[in-house]
Design a protein around this motif. Structure first.
Motif, PDB file in Angstrom:
ATOM      1  N   THR A 198      -4.094  -6.595   0.956  1.00  0.00           N
ATOM      2  CA  THR A 198      -3.295  -6.249   0.061  1.00  0.00           C
ATOM      3  C   THR A 198      -4.062  -5.161  -0.782  1.00  0.00           C
ATOM      4  OG1 THR A 198      -4.559  -8.287  -1.401  1.00  0.00           O
ATOM      5  CG2 THR A 198      -4.440  -6.438  -2.848  1.00  0.00           C
ATOM      6  N   ILE A 199      -4.256  -5.265   0.090  1.00  0.00           N
ATOM      7  CA  ILE A 199      -4.864  -3.143  -0.017  1.00  0.00           C
ATOM      8  C   ILE A 199      -3.576  -2.472   0.588  1.00  0.00           C
ATOM      9  CG2 ILE A 199      -6.102  -0.971   1.568  1.00  0.00           C
ATOM     10  CD1 ILE A 199      -8.358  -2.604   0.805  1.00  0.00           C
ATOM     11  N   GLN A 200      -3.460  -3.026   1.519  1.00  0.00           N
ATOM     12  CA  GLN A 200      -1.741  -1.995   2.862  1.00  0.00           C
ATOM     13  C   GLN A 200      -0.249  -2.579   1.908  1.00  0.00           C
ATOM     14  OE1 GLN A 200      -1.273  -3.718   6.662  1.00  0.00           O
ATOM     15  NE2 GLN A 200       0.733  -4.312   6.328  1.00  0.00           N
ATOM     16  N   VAL A 201      -0.387  -4.363   1.257  1.00  0.00           N
ATOM     17  CA  VAL A 201       0.849  -4.182   0.803  1.00  0.00           C
ATOM     18  C   VAL A 201       0.864  -3.137  -0.770  1.00  0.00           C
ATOM     19  CG1 VAL A 201       1.819  -6.051  -0.566  1.00  0.00           C
ATOM     20  CG2 VAL A 201       1.010  -6.272   1.956  1.00  0.00           C
ATOM     21  N   THR A 202       0.385  -3.253  -1.976  1.00  0.00           N
ATOM     22  CA  THR A 202      -0.009  -2.680  -2.727  1.00  0.00           C
ATOM     23  C   THR A 202      -0.577  -1.406  -3.139  1.00  0.00           C
ATOM     24  OG1 THR A 202      -2.254  -3.580  -3.145  1.00  0.00           O
ATOM     25  CG2 THR A 202      -0.252  -4.820  -4.237  1.00  0.00           C
ATOM     26  N   VAL A 203      -1.847  -0.869  -2.383  1.00  0.00           N
ATOM     27  CA  VAL A 203      -2.328   0.336  -2.989  1.00  0.00           C
ATOM     28  C   VAL A 203      -1.114   1.836  -1.811  1.00  0.00           C
ATOM     29  CG1 VAL A 203      -3.846   1.866  -2.773  1.00  0.00           C
ATOM     30  CG2 VAL A 203      -4.075  -0.529  -3.404  1.00  0.00           C
ATOM     31  N   LEU A 204      -1.512   1.251  -0.610  1.00  0.00           N
ATOM     32  CA  LEU A 204      -0.853   2.197   0.433  1.00  0.00           C
ATOM     33  C   LEU A 204       0.885   1.959   0.169  1.00  0.00           C
ATOM     34  CD1 LEU A 204      -2.364   1.225   3.284  1.00  0.00           C
ATOM     35  CD2 LEU A 204      -2.783   3.179   2.530  1.00  0.00           C
ATOM     36  N   ASP A 205       1.351   0.957  -0.362  1.00  0.00           N
ATOM     37  CA  ASP A 205       2.819   0.595  -1.198  1.00  0.00           C
ATOM     38  C   ASP A 205       2.962   2.164  -2.607  1.00  0.00           C
ATOM     39  OD1 ASP A 205       6.305   0.293  -0.296  1.00  0.00           O
ATOM     40  OD2 ASP A 205       5.343  -0.879  -2.381  1.00  0.00           O
ATOM     41  N   ILE A 206       2.533   2.218  -3.488  1.00  0.00           N
ATOM     42  CA  ILE A 206       2.035   2.815  -4.085  1.00  0.00           C
ATOM     43  C   ILE A 206       1.603   4.253  -3.793  1.00  0.00           C
ATOM     44  CG2 ILE A 206       1.000   3.496  -6.631  1.00  0.00           C
ATOM     45  CD1 ILE A 206       0.594   0.722  -6.902  1.00  0.00           C
ATOM     46  N   LEU A 207       0.865   4.757  -2.710  1.00  0.00           N
ATOM     47  CA  LEU A 207       0.811   6.125  -2.914  1.00  0.00           C
ATOM     48  C   LEU A 207       2.280   6.515  -1.773  1.00  0.00           C
ATOM     49  CD1 LEU A 207      -2.953   5.918  -1.678  1.00  0.00           C
ATOM     50  CD2 LEU A 207      -1.613   6.632  -3.771  1.00  0.00           C
ATOM     51  N   SER A 208       3.164   5.663  -1.269  1.00  0.00           N
ATOM     52  CA  SER A 208       4.245   6.396  -0.304  1.00  0.00           C
ATOM     53  C   SER A 208       4.949   6.088  -1.451  1.00  0.00           C
ATOM     54  CB  SER A 208       4.406   5.204   0.849  1.00  0.00           C
ATOM     55  OG  SER A 208       4.234   4.113   0.884  1.00  0.00           O
ATOM     56  N   PHE A 209       4.934   6.058  -2.369  1.00  0.00           N
ATOM     57  CA  PHE A 209       6.324   5.602  -3.510  1.00  0.00           C
ATOM     58  C   PHE A 209       7.143   4.302  -2.683  1.00  0.00           C
ATOM     59  CE2 PHE A 209       4.794  10.354  -3.765  1.00  0.00           C
ATOM     60  CZ  PHE A 209       3.527  10.166  -5.183  1.00  0.00           C
ATOM     61  N   GLY A 210       6.448   4.382  -1.895  1.00  0.00           N
ATOM     62  CA  GLY A 210       8.162   2.792  -1.923  1.00  0.00           C
ATOM     63  C   GLY A 210       8.683   3.355  -0.856  1.00  0.00           C
ATOM     64  N   LYS A 211       8.535   3.950  -0.411  1.00  0.00           N
ATOM     65  CA  LYS A 211       9.103   4.970   0.443  1.00  0.00           C
ATOM     66  C   LYS A 211       9.021   3.694   2.234  1.00  0.00           C
ATOM     67  CE  LYS A 211      11.723   7.842  -1.173  1.00  0.00           C
ATOM     68  NZ  LYS A 211      13.275   7.703  -2.319  1.00  0.00           N
ATOM     69  N   THR A 212       7.446   4.261   2.280  1.00  0.00           N
ATOM     70  CA  THR A 212       7.269   3.560   3.395  1.00  0.00           C
ATOM     71  C   THR A 212       5.766   3.573   3.299  1.00  0.00           C
ATOM     72  OG1 THR A 212       7.089   4.121   5.960  1.00  0.00           O
ATOM     73  CG2 THR A 212       6.743   5.929   4.878  1.00  0.00           C
ATOM     74  N   GLY A 213       5.325   1.341   4.199  1.00  0.00           N
ATOM     75  CA  GLY A 213       4.091   1.178   4.052  1.00  0.00           C
ATOM     76  C   GLY A 213       3.316   2.136   5.252  1.00  0.00           C
ATOM     77  N   LEU A 214       2.411   1.871   5.590  1.00  0.00           N
ATOM     78  CA  LEU A 214       1.295   2.358   7.514  1.00  0.00           C
ATOM     79  C   LEU A 214       0.989   0.796   7.511  1.00  0.00           C
ATOM     80  CD1 LEU A 214      -0.225   4.086   9.146  1.00  0.00           C
ATOM     81  CD2 LEU A 214      -2.180   3.930   7.048  1.00  0.00           C
ATOM     82  N   GLU A 215       1.455   0.428   8.582  1.00  0.00           N
ATOM     83  CA  GLU A 215       0.963  -0.989   8.641  1.00  0.00           C
ATOM     84  C   GLU A 215      -0.514  -0.857   9.629  1.00  0.00           C
ATOM     85  OE1 GLU A 215       3.300  -4.142  10.355  1.00  0.00           O
ATOM     86  OE2 GLU A 215       5.283  -2.599  10.396  1.00  0.00           O
ATOM     87  N   ILE A 216      -1.870  -1.555   8.565  1.00  0.00           N
ATOM     88  CA  ILE A 216      -2.816  -1.288   9.139  1.00  0.00           C
ATOM     89  C   ILE A 216      -3.357  -2.701   9.440  1.00  0.00           C
ATOM     90  CG2 ILE A 216      -5.437  -1.349   8.315  1.00  0.00           C
ATOM     91  CD1 ILE A 216      -4.181   0.245   5.736  1.00  0.00           C
TER      92      ILE A 216
END
Length: 170
Positions: free
Chosen positions: A16-34
Motif C-alpha cells: 500500500t505504501i509502495q503503490v500509493t504513497v510513493l507513487d504520489i511523491l514521485s508524481f506518477g513518473k516512477t515508483g520505488l519498488e520496495i
C-alpha cells in the motif's frame, strides 16, 4: 509461527505504501519498488522457507493490486528470490556497491520479463515505453537499497526478539 501470521498484514501494508504513497511523491513518473528490494534482502539474509513464503505473499498481493498478468509477480518474485539466494551462497553479498548493483540488475530483469510477456501474450511492443521508466526505477531502487536493507535488518531483529518471547517457545 508468528512470522507467517504477520506476513500477509505487513505485505499489504508495504505494498500500500509502495503503490500509493510513493507513487504520489514521485508524481506518477516512477515508483520505488520496495517489495523487490525486500525480496532481494530475503534472498541474502533469510532462510529458504521464510524467503519463499515472503516472496510468494508479496508477489500474490501485488498481483491482486496491479495484476498485469495473473501470477506474474508471484513467478518473478520467487524467481528473483531464488537467484538472490544462489548469489548470496556464492558471493559475499554484504557490500553496499554490490547490493546497489544487484538491485539495479534485478529491477531491469523484472522489467524485461514484463516486456517479454506483453510481446508474447498481447503482441504489443512496450520496449520503448518502459525503457526510460525501467532505468529510472532501477537507479532509484539501487540508490535506496542500502537504506532499506538497514531498515529491514532492524525490523527482522525486532520480529526475531518478539518471536523468541512468544509463549509457543516456552
Amino acid at each position: 509461527m508468528i512470522y507467517y501470521l504477520l506476513l500477509p498484514v505487513f505485505s499489504l501494508l508495504l505494498l500500500t505504501i509502495q503503490v500509493t504513497v510513493l507513487d504520489i511523491l514521485s508524481f506518477g513518473k516512477t515508483g520505488l519498488e520496495i517489495s523487490l528490494i525486500l525480496v532481494v534482502y530475503a534472498g541474502f539474509y533469510l532462510s529458504t522457507i521464510r524467503g519463499i513464503a515472503l516472496s510468494f505473499v508479496l508477489g500474490f498481493s501485488l498481483d491482486c493490486i496491479t495484476g498485469v498478468v495473473p501470477g506474474f509477480f508471484v513467478l518473478s518474485y520467487v524467481l528473483i528470490f531464488l537467484i538472490s539466494k544462489g548469489v548470496s551462497l556464492r558471493v559475499y553479498a554484504r557490500g553496499m556497491v554490490f547490493t546497489m548493483g544487484f538491485i539495479f540488475v534485478c529491477v531491469l530483469f523484472e522489467k524485461s520479463l514484463i516486456i517479454l510477456i506483453y510481446r508474447g501474450l498481447y503482441g504489443i511492443n512496450v520496449f520503448y515505453d518502459i525503457l526510460n521508466i525501467a532505468l529510472l526505477q532501477a537507479v532509484a531502487a539501487g540508490v535506496f537499497a542500502p537504506a532499506f536493507f538497514g531498515l529491514f535488518h532492524r525490523l527482522e531483529g525486532l520480529l526475531n526478539v518478539w518471536e523468541a518471547r512468544s509463549p509457543d517457545r516456552l
